[in-house]
Design an enzyme around this catalytic site. Sequence first.
Site, PDB file in Angstrom:
ATOM      1  N   LYS A 268       0.624  -1.233  -0.205  1.00 36.75           N
ATOM      2  CA  LYS A 268       0.460   0.051  -0.046  1.00 36.75           C
ATOM      3  C   LYS A 268       0.880   1.487  -0.284  1.00 36.75           C
ATOM      4  CE  LYS A 268      -3.932   2.025   2.864  1.00 36.75           C
ATOM      5  NZ  LYS A 268      -4.979   1.785   4.009  1.00 36.75           N
TER       6      LYS A 268
ATOM      7  N   SER B 282      -9.585   2.204   3.256  1.00 37.90           N
ATOM      8  CA  SER B 282      -8.491   3.409   1.728  1.00 37.90           C
ATOM      9  C   SER B 282      -7.266   2.182   1.699  1.00 37.90           C
ATOM     10  CB  SER B 282      -7.293   4.548   3.334  1.00 37.90           C
ATOM     11  OG  SER B 282      -6.803   3.401   4.253  1.00 37.90           O
TER      12      SER B 282
ATOM     13  N   SER C 216     -10.205   0.004   6.790  1.00 35.49           N
ATOM     14  CA  SER C 216      -9.825   0.268   5.906  1.00 35.49           C
ATOM     15  C   SER C 216      -9.219  -0.927   5.038  1.00 35.49           C
ATOM     16  CB  SER C 216      -8.370   1.384   5.683  1.00 35.49           C
ATOM     17  OG  SER C 216      -8.764   2.700   5.703  1.00 35.49           O
TER      18      SER C 216
END
Length: 479
Positions: free
Chosen positions: A81, A156, A180
């Site tokens: 990420k 996210s 997330s």
Amino acid sequence: MVAHPTDMTAAGLARAIRDGECSPTEVVESVLERIRERNDRTNAFVTVTDDLAREMAEEADRAIAEGEPLGPLHGVPVAIKDLDDVAGVRTTSGSLLFEDRVAESDSPFVTRLKEAGAIVVGKTNTPEFGLGTTTDNRVTGPTGTPFDPDRVSGGSSGGAGAALADRLVPLAPGSDAGGSVRIPASFCGVYGLKPTQGVIPNVTRPNAFASHTPFATKGPLARTVEDAALSLDVMAGSHPRDPFSVPKGGEYRAAVDRPIDGMTIAYSPDMGTYPVEPAVREVLEDALSALERAGATVDAVDPELGHDNEEILNAYYTMATVRWQSLLDNLEDEGFDPRGEDRDRLRPYLVDLIMDADEPTTREYKRADVVRTRVLDGFADLFAEYDLLVTATAGTTPFPYGEEPEEIDGVEIEPYRGWVLTQPYNLTGHPAASVPAGFVDGLPVGMQIAGRRHGDNDVIAASAAVERQRPWRDAYPGR
């Protein structure tokens, strides 16, 4: 005959590489080719590390040729990420302020993945600084779910979820401060686990204590429960620079094969307070039977959390706003001017969320802890009688960009977070996973399975039982 590498699981690739059925270089080239061919569909990757991946693959090939000990993920591609650091690679955090920032060192869990033999093939998309339940930013734009790229992938860790579901990569860990990991898992039809707080170290600077309010942790995302557990085994364990990290709690991969006969499960699709679309409820009811067929006892029980969903969300916002506003202070310490000259470089959503929000008072902040305590007590009471709690992950399915739901099943909601049932576990630190449950009009639905604090193995065992009864690995698009 070995399947095509992009069709294989992480565990399957690791076994095939150890058995000499394919090489790390062959696997990496197949993955890079698929990313080139399909990333434009979803915008899952923001950076593809072709050269680094090839160098790591060559080193992995050499280790095999020379008979060196191989790690559990030797030669397996992984995506990171874009909030987390890989040495020598951009970490933009989805912000124009960091568009050209190159990391000097690895995040600790990345180091562990590399030591286990995993090969980094790129960075996945995230909203600016990870603040959002959908994935969009002004550096690379939005990420869509592979089931309908015009609809959100969640956030996210939306880039991670999309990369997995489109079979661009077999492993893509994320992070979770309010859902997330679990929201993208639900919206992309993959498996995502938010482990008990501290299981995966979260080394934050300049504030080493930032991850406690609300609780934020790294978590595995994968297409199978086995892959997630395998990567959790690698990433888990205490770290001297994370004051909340805990020693590794056994072998998580072993829990995948554990039967759930005799396990008691409470089922509450709406957690007793959250609105959930009727079609989502129907999918959950159908998926719930998998746990019963696997030998568990399932009862319909609503937890007594002491507050309704609006009060819980308000407490979450109070805590999170303080944390988010401290982000601006950190940016100023780095030489930026987010409240002045750099304000226009920030995503408008971020400005509304942080700068234009009222700063909570100390009294409001501590009263939010009282709400948090009642939620904790509610879960403690439930888990005194039941091993697990099953709910929806989100009250709705993936929606088109810019069309956040304002109403679910006739109930008005806060459009940015009022449709998720994930935040309570970030107030308390319990483990919670999103398991693919089925589809509504071709769009994936996630079932949230939560357990006692440090009951991660129970969550994994139940998740794997669902997967055995209702396998989902052939449901992905683009096969």
